[in-house]
Design an enzyme around this catalytic site. Sequence first.
Site, PDB file in Angstrom:
ATOM      1  N   GLU A   8       0.320   3.641   1.904  1.00  0.00           N
ATOM      2  CA  GLU A   8       0.314   4.246   3.144  1.00  0.00           C
ATOM      3  C   GLU A   8       1.845   3.854   3.703  1.00  0.00           C
ATOM      4  OE1 GLU A   8      -2.276   5.416   4.801  1.00  0.00           O
ATOM      5  OE2 GLU A   8      -1.560   5.592   6.838  1.00  0.00           O
ATOM      6  N   LYS A  67       1.876  -3.376   7.443  1.00  0.00           N
ATOM      7  CA  LYS A  67       1.990  -3.419   6.036  1.00  0.00           C
ATOM      8  C   LYS A  67       3.534  -3.417   5.434  1.00  0.00           C
ATOM      9  CE  LYS A  67      -2.258  -4.298   3.936  1.00  0.00           C
ATOM     10  NZ  LYS A  67      -2.231  -5.262   3.007  1.00  0.00           N
ATOM     11  N   TYR A  91      -1.082   0.348  10.707  1.00  0.00           N
ATOM     12  CA  TYR A  91      -1.778  -0.152   9.786  1.00  0.00           C
ATOM     13  C   TYR A  91      -0.393  -0.222   8.675  1.00  0.00           C
ATOM     14  CZ  TYR A  91      -3.355  -0.815   4.918  1.00  0.00           C
ATOM     15  OH  TYR A  91      -3.811  -1.363   3.716  1.00  0.00           O
ATOM     16  N   THR A 144       0.914  -1.269   0.038  1.00  0.00           N
ATOM     17  CA  THR A 144       0.020  -0.107  -0.039  1.00  0.00           C
ATOM     18  C   THR A 144       0.811   1.181   0.030  1.00  0.00           C
ATOM     19  OG1 THR A 144      -1.274   1.331   1.398  1.00  0.00           O
ATOM     20  CG2 THR A 144      -0.208  -0.350   2.578  1.00  0.00           C
TER      21      THR A 144
HETATM   22  P1  NAP Z   1     -11.365  -4.786   2.427  1.00  0.00           P
HETATM   23  O1  NAP Z   1     -12.522  -4.464   1.812  1.00  0.00           O
HETATM   24  O2  NAP Z   1     -11.141  -4.373   3.911  1.00  0.00           O
HETATM   25  O3  NAP Z   1     -11.223  -6.344   2.610  1.00  0.00           O
HETATM   26  C1  NAP Z   1     -10.266  -6.856   3.504  1.00  0.00           C
HETATM   27  C2  NAP Z   1     -10.494  -8.338   3.518  1.00  0.00           C
HETATM   28  O4  NAP Z   1      -9.966  -9.055   4.475  1.00  0.00           O
HETATM   29  C3  NAP Z   1     -12.068  -8.879   3.968  1.00  0.00           C
HETATM   30  O5  NAP Z   1     -12.326  -9.831   3.134  1.00  0.00           O
HETATM   31  C4  NAP Z   1     -11.644  -9.393   5.315  1.00  0.00           C
HETATM   32  O6  NAP Z   1     -12.960 -10.408   5.656  1.00  0.00           O
HETATM   33  C5  NAP Z   1     -10.452 -10.003   5.232  1.00  0.00           C
HETATM   34  N1  NAP Z   1      -9.858 -10.190   6.735  1.00  0.00           N
HETATM   35  C6  NAP Z   1      -9.922  -9.424   7.641  1.00  0.00           C
HETATM   36  N2  NAP Z   1      -9.356 -10.091   8.452  1.00  0.00           N
HETATM   37  C7  NAP Z   1      -9.136 -11.664   8.139  1.00  0.00           C
HETATM   38  C8  NAP Z   1      -8.558 -12.666   8.939  1.00  0.00           C
HETATM   39  N3  NAP Z   1      -8.028 -12.492  10.161  1.00  0.00           N
HETATM   40  N4  NAP Z   1      -8.437 -13.863   8.108  1.00  0.00           N
HETATM   41  C9  NAP Z   1      -8.770 -13.801   7.012  1.00  0.00           C
HETATM   42  N5  NAP Z   1      -9.329 -12.777   6.292  1.00  0.00           N
HETATM   43  C10 NAP Z   1      -9.481 -11.657   7.020  1.00  0.00           C
HETATM   44  O7  NAP Z   1      -9.990  -4.375   1.872  1.00  0.00           O
HETATM   45  P2  NAP Z   1      -9.674  -3.925   0.333  1.00  0.00           P
HETATM   46  O8  NAP Z   1     -10.023  -2.656  -0.209  1.00  0.00           O
HETATM   47  O9  NAP Z   1     -10.474  -4.931  -0.728  1.00  0.00           O
HETATM   48  O10 NAP Z   1      -8.436  -4.239   0.125  1.00  0.00           O
HETATM   49  C11 NAP Z   1      -7.570  -5.322  -0.103  1.00  0.00           C
HETATM   50  C12 NAP Z   1      -6.258  -5.359   0.175  1.00  0.00           C
HETATM   51  O11 NAP Z   1      -5.450  -4.447  -0.395  1.00  0.00           O
HETATM   52  C13 NAP Z   1      -5.983  -5.282   1.767  1.00  0.00           C
HETATM   53  O12 NAP Z   1      -4.836  -5.866   2.358  1.00  0.00           O
HETATM   54  C14 NAP Z   1      -5.800  -3.845   1.971  1.00  0.00           C
HETATM   55  O13 NAP Z   1      -4.927  -3.446   3.146  1.00  0.00           O
HETATM   56  C15 NAP Z   1      -4.941  -3.300   0.671  1.00  0.00           C
HETATM   57  N6  NAP Z   1      -5.006  -2.136   0.121  1.00  0.00           N
HETATM   58  C16 NAP Z   1      -5.921  -1.731  -0.025  1.00  0.00           C
HETATM   59  C17 NAP Z   1      -6.215  -0.267  -0.776  1.00  0.00           C
HETATM   60  C18 NAP Z   1      -7.504   0.425  -1.251  1.00  0.00           C
HETATM   61  O14 NAP Z   1      -7.349   1.437  -1.486  1.00  0.00           O
HETATM   62  N7  NAP Z   1      -8.554  -0.368  -1.259  1.00  0.00           N
HETATM   63  C19 NAP Z   1      -4.957   0.282  -1.219  1.00  0.00           C
HETATM   64  C20 NAP Z   1      -3.568  -0.557  -0.918  1.00  0.00           C
HETATM   65  C21 NAP Z   1      -3.670  -1.645  -0.390  1.00  0.00           C
HETATM   66  P3  NAP Z   1     -14.177  -9.848   6.461  1.00  0.00           P
HETATM   67  O15 NAP Z   1     -14.844  -8.782   5.629  1.00  0.00           O
HETATM   68  O16 NAP Z   1     -14.988 -11.225   6.725  1.00  0.00           O
HETATM   69  O17 NAP Z   1     -13.561  -9.428   7.759  1.00  0.00           O
HETATM   70  N1  GDD Z   2     -12.346   7.316   6.602  1.00  0.00           N
HETATM   71  C1  GDD Z   2     -12.309   8.696   6.969  1.00  0.00           C
HETATM   72  N2  GDD Z   2     -13.597   9.074   7.524  1.00  0.00           N
HETATM   73  N3  GDD Z   2     -11.562   9.336   6.496  1.00  0.00           N
HETATM   74  C2  GDD Z   2     -11.456  10.722   6.557  1.00  0.00           C
HETATM   75  C3  GDD Z   2     -12.462  11.484   7.123  1.00  0.00           C
HETATM   76  C4  GDD Z   2     -13.574  10.656   7.612  1.00  0.00           C
HETATM   77  O1  GDD Z   2     -14.680  11.039   8.131  1.00  0.00           O
HETATM   78  N4  GDD Z   2     -12.493  12.568   7.120  1.00  0.00           N
HETATM   79  C5  GDD Z   2     -11.180  12.979   6.699  1.00  0.00           C
HETATM   80  N5  GDD Z   2     -10.742  11.730   6.186  1.00  0.00           N
HETATM   81  C6  GDD Z   2      -9.235  11.597   5.558  1.00  0.00           C
HETATM   82  C7  GDD Z   2      -8.329  10.694   6.046  1.00  0.00           C
HETATM   83  O2  GDD Z   2      -7.598  11.313   7.299  1.00  0.00           O
HETATM   84  C8  GDD Z   2      -7.377  10.339   5.044  1.00  0.00           C
HETATM   85  O3  GDD Z   2      -6.407  11.366   5.234  1.00  0.00           O
HETATM   86  C9  GDD Z   2      -8.363  10.404   3.827  1.00  0.00           C
HETATM   87  O4  GDD Z   2      -9.432  11.056   4.170  1.00  0.00           O
HETATM   88  C10 GDD Z   2      -8.444   8.758   3.487  1.00  0.00           C
HETATM   89  O5  GDD Z   2      -8.848   8.094   4.286  1.00  0.00           O
HETATM   90  P1  GDD Z   2      -9.657   6.765   4.142  1.00  0.00           P
HETATM   91  O6  GDD Z   2     -10.672   6.833   2.925  1.00  0.00           O
HETATM   92  O7  GDD Z   2      -9.966   5.932   5.328  1.00  0.00           O
HETATM   93  O8  GDD Z   2      -8.297   5.931   3.382  1.00  0.00           O
HETATM   94  P2  GDD Z   2      -6.767   5.812   3.762  1.00  0.00           P
HETATM   95  O9  GDD Z   2      -6.024   6.543   2.871  1.00  0.00           O
HETATM   96  O10 GDD Z   2      -6.495   6.086   5.447  1.00  0.00           O
HETATM   97  O11 GDD Z   2      -6.443   4.333   3.637  1.00  0.00           O
HETATM   98  C11 GDD Z   2      -6.807   3.609   2.524  1.00  0.00           C
HETATM   99  O12 GDD Z   2      -5.955   3.724   1.544  1.00  0.00           O
HETATM  100  C12 GDD Z   2      -4.880   3.017   1.591  1.00  0.00           C
HETATM  101  C13 GDD Z   2      -3.815   3.367   0.413  1.00  0.00           C
HETATM  102  O13 GDD Z   2      -3.225   4.443   0.608  1.00  0.00           O
HETATM  103  C14 GDD Z   2      -7.197   2.255   2.828  1.00  0.00           C
HETATM  104  O14 GDD Z   2      -7.839   1.477   1.674  1.00  0.00           O
HETATM  105  C15 GDD Z   2      -5.753   1.333   3.264  1.00  0.00           C
HETATM  106  O15 GDD Z   2      -6.221   0.104   3.447  1.00  0.00           O
HETATM  107  C16 GDD Z   2      -4.889   1.651   1.967  1.00  0.00           C
HETATM  108  O16 GDD Z   2      -3.938   0.788   2.257  1.00  0.00           O
END
Ligand code: NAP
Ligand code: GDD
Length: 325
Positions: free
Chosen positions: A128, A154, A150, A126
Amino acid sequence: MTKNALVTGITGQDGAYLAKWLLEKGYAVHGVMARRGSDSLWRLRELGVADDVRYIDGDLLDVTSLIRAMEISRADEVYNLGAMSFVGTSWTQPILTAQVTGVGAVNVLEAVRIVNNKARFYQASTSEMFGLIQAAKQDESTPFYPRSPYGVAKLMAHWATVNYRESFGLHASSGILFNHESPLRGPEFVTRKVTLAVARIKNGLQKELRLGNIDAKRDWGFAGDYVQAMWSMLQQKAADDYVIATGTTTTVRNMCEIAFAHVGLKYEDYVVIDPEFFRPAEVDVLLGNPAKALDQLGWAPTTSLSELIGMMVDADMRRLEHRPA
Ligand code: NAP
Ligand code: GDD
């Protein structure tokens, strides 16, 4: 011969899009399912693939269940998408985050190494990890500086992936993905929190939207595009690390403006700043440089932020129309 894929995090946003993508490519898709109380298949159902995935009980915290999942699935490709993925919660549950998001990845790597070290492995790394950014545009060579438990977890998973590649010759790749969103995004993440609120406000179900730091900037893309890059990494001859991003960054404030304007509203009339949503340490800005992915994977994002947010608002409006009375 049909290829087998094993996906952890199958019930999450990316798990659902990746399952659909792999099924369309003819893979047998096996998903590791952690035991949960409530219905966790809604995303796979929305994409119409819930009945096509083969589910295997398992948990990232239990390496024996992952070894079993490797044996049952006979996986050729393993995608480790499972994680405690919400940054905000990682300060209140840092140990769980370290275990699931950090050690969990090592558990999957061990299962791969023990059962079939020829299987190809993808780690969901990520942006992050860049945290307090050390370069204006972040790429594969930018030093990391995580700002949340987090991000720290990661980083462990990322380096474990690199280390298993270098130590054991595993075909293990790490995708450093910047924020990616979709109508299947969890409602706690800011884009979906906003699009859901816009739909509710438009329908008279909510009066205001409470947010934290709306000056934070993110490089947001569409999850449907990003899962294709994951697959593409595992089709390369050699494993490697890739940044996946759009190369543009936008404030949360401007994202709000786009979302409210999509239904003819002004965000200033509804957004209230609430200290509860500020984080102990913030990642102020993320901006990725996906040049390597463009060059080596032939991958490019196809969806603009306006299209993405419009798609999310429309989906939330539709969901409200179809909700039970
Ligand atoms: P998500 O919607 O939060 O999905 C996370 C998944 O992990 C869910 O299926 C959850 O299952 C499962 N999980 C949680 N705890 C577990 C455990 N102990 N054992 C097995 N499975 C478990 O996340 P996403 O947005 O699809 O992201 C997918 C991956 O990419 C994550 O690793 C995230 O950190 C990473 N990532 C995401 C982003 C982004 O912007 N979306 C960016 C960079 C990296 P339950 O729902 O059943 O808990
Ligand atoms: N969630 C949330 N809720 N974020 C807020 C809010 C609020 O009410 N107000 C402002 N923010 C700001 C957060 O402080 C952050 O700077 C930004 O919005 C994005 O927050 P999120 O959408 O929660 O995502 P993230 O950037 O912290 O993390 C996501 O992206 C990562 C990749 O850069 C997640 O998907 C992580 O799992 C992923 O790795």
